[in-house]
Design a protein around this motif. Structure first.
Motif, short mmCIF file in Angstrom:
data_model
loop_
_atom_site.label_atom_id
_atom_site.label_comp_id
_atom_site.label_asym_id
_atom_site.label_seq_id
_atom_site.Cartn_x
_atom_site.Cartn_y
_atom_site.Cartn_z
N ILE A 1 87.54 10.82 32.95
CA ILE A 1 88.06 9.83 32.01
C ILE A 1 88.24 8.49 32.70
CG2 ILE A 1 90.03 9.20 30.56
CD1 ILE A 1 90.43 12.26 30.08
N GLY A 2 88.87 8.50 33.88
CA GLY A 2 89.10 7.26 34.61
C GLY A 2 87.81 6.57 35.00
N ASN A 3 86.86 7.34 35.55
CA ASN A 3 85.58 6.76 35.97
C ASN A 3 84.79 6.23 34.77
OD1 ASN A 3 86.36 7.64 38.47
ND2 ASN A 3 84.72 9.14 38.73
N GLY A 4 84.88 6.94 33.64
CA GLY A 4 84.16 6.50 32.45
C GLY A 4 84.68 5.18 31.92
N GLY B 1 80.14 10.61 38.84
CA GLY B 1 80.76 11.86 38.45
C GLY B 1 82.05 12.13 39.20
N PRO B 2 82.89 13.03 38.69
CA PRO B 2 84.20 13.28 39.29
C PRO B 2 84.17 14.10 40.57
CG PRO B 2 83.89 14.70 37.39
CD PRO B 2 82.71 13.77 37.42
N LEU C 1 97.16 8.18 30.36
CA LEU C 1 96.23 8.95 29.53
C LEU C 1 95.37 9.93 30.33
CD1 LEU C 1 94.95 9.44 26.72
CD2 LEU C 1 93.32 7.59 27.25
N ALA C 2 94.68 9.44 31.35
CA ALA C 2 93.68 10.27 32.04
C ALA C 2 94.30 11.48 32.71
CB ALA C 2 92.92 9.43 33.08
N TYR C 3 95.53 11.35 33.23
CA TYR C 3 96.18 12.52 33.85
C TYR C 3 96.92 13.39 32.83
CZ TYR C 3 99.36 15.47 36.46
OH TYR C 3 100.06 16.55 36.91
N LEU D 1 94.42 2.85 37.46
CA LEU D 1 93.47 2.00 36.73
C LEU D 1 94.25 1.11 35.78
CD1 LEU D 1 90.53 1.27 36.21
CD2 LEU D 1 90.44 3.08 34.49
N PRO D 2 94.67 -0.09 36.25
CA PRO D 2 95.44 -0.99 35.39
C PRO D 2 94.58 -1.61 34.30
CG PRO D 2 94.94 -2.04 37.51
CD PRO D 2 94.45 -0.64 37.60
#
Length: 394
Positions: free
Chosen positions: A243-246, A279-280, A138-140, A390-391
């Motif tokens: 997205i991943g960090n969130g 933040g990214p 999703l994030a990528y 991110l599993p």
């Protein structure tokens, strides 16, 4: 001359969890001379870690983005061309003005239904499996699909492009970084030529090819390639990490996740707190002292390069109370995740829109979402902040 703080010995910690290192630096002062481990070897630079000092430095015209003012030429500018992140006024003003004509709020808002459609399709493919790597699933693919459609980039080998792009923004060594930029430059040159031959279409890159201002000004071939480079790479890499960090922040703070699930009107605030808390972009791209100057009582010599620590500044207790706490109800106004001043991120509205739709739709459709093991390694380098994988399960 201020003593040099050697951070090369803390390179692994800076990659995994830089916040304690930055906290110790802030306790000693807002500006430091540091030695960093970089893909090209060890490098000394000034690092700004205090919030007030970082915000002021981001808007200080004496800190130039054009390395020519410090007697050098950046590798990517030689290979790609001039673009916003390596330009100063009046050139920056001209370039941004030409791009802003095509990259408007109206165009971003028109993308909302398509972003929802792409997100839904990705989740349709992901959710039946019960577990996935959220970055890959999703994030990528969401932001790379959106930016490619916005620019008018044809379907490409996404796996190959991901490898190239990540190597540009988070290089493992100087040789692979150089090779990645060369490959990207060749691809963009061919893409722009194909666009010119095909004639105008309804996409951003076509708009940039034909856009002019009142004086008939137009992007040169090298400027056009530089702008395509910036929009294509920066237009998705930062959003992947946002997205991943969130999602990672929410899954490791169950009280905040529960609060958001109970009141989805907090979604926008959760995205803003992610931008502040993790933040990214860890550090703004280098600036160069065009003249001697002083930052918080520290003398910066003409020609010195300066890193402005966005991640460090946003955990400054002088600006945000209890700054290490992830709190989606916090007042995050004034955060620096998208920069400040004339270089404020042109794509901020698009990044926010994509993150809200991606995270919100994911939480709605995966009520049992949880981590499925340890996240992958954090990206190398001093620019980007995000995990490679991110599993998750649901």
């Amino acid at each position: 001359m201020q003593r040099v703080i050697d951070l090369t010995e803390s390179a692994d910690l800076l990659r995994r969890d830089p916040h304690p290192v930055y906290a110790r630096l802030r306790d000693q002062g807002p500006v430091h001379r540091v030695r960093l481990a970089t893909p090209g070897g060890e490098w000394e630079t000034w690092l700004v870690v205090g919030y007030a000092e970082a915000r002021a430095a981001l808007a200080d015209h004496r800190l130039a983005k054009d390395i020519a003012k410090a007697g050098g030429v950046p590798m990517d500018e030689q290979l790609i061309g001039k673009y916003l992140l390596v330009a100063d006024p009046p050139q920056h003003t001209r370039l941004r003005g030409l791009v802003a004509r095509a990259f408007t709020m109206r165009r971003v808002e028109q993308l909302r239904p398509r972003i929802r459609q792409i997100t839904g399709g990705l989740l349709d493919g992901m959710l039946p499996h019960g577990r996935a790597d959220l970055i890959d699933s999703l994030a990528y693919p969401l932001p790379i699909t959106v930016i490619c459609e916005l620019l008018g980039v044809p379907e490409m080998d996404r796996a190959e492009f991901r490898e190239i792009s990540t190597e540009v923004v988070a290089p493992t060594d100087a040789d692979t970084e150089y090779a990645a930029i060369v490959r990207l430059a060749e691809y963009l040159t061919g893409l722009i030529e194909d666009k010119r031959r095909a004639g105008p279409t309804d996409d951003l890159l076509s708009d940039l090819i034909r856009t002019t201002d009142e004086d008939g000004d137009r992007l040169s071939a090298r400027e056009l390639r530089g702008m395509a480079f910036l929009l294509l790479v920066a237009g998705h890499e930062t959003t992947v990490n946002l997205i991943g960090n969130g999602v990672l922040a929410l899954l490791t703070h169950p009280d905040q996740l529960a609060a958001l699930r109970a009141d989805m009107t907090l979604l926008g605030a959760a995205v803003e707190e992610t931008l502040r808390w993790e933040g990214p972009v860890e550090n703004a791209t280098y600036r160069y002292a065009a003249e001697p100057l002083e930052i918080a009582g520290t003398d910066i010599a003409q020609g010195d390069d300066v890193l402005i620590g966005l991640t460090a500044a946003q955990r400054d207790g002088a600006r945000y109370a209890d700054p290490d706490r992830f709190d989606i109800r916090r007042d995050t106004r004034g955060h620096l995740a998208f920069g400040h001043g004339i270089h404020y991120c042109l794509g901020a509205p698009l990044a926010r829109l994509e993150a809200r739709i991606a995270i919100g739709t994911l939480l709605e459709r995966a009520p049992g979402l949880a981590l499925d093991g340890e996240p992958g390694e954090w990206l190398p380098g001093v620019l980007m902040r995000g995990v490679r994988s991110l599993p998750v399960r649901w």
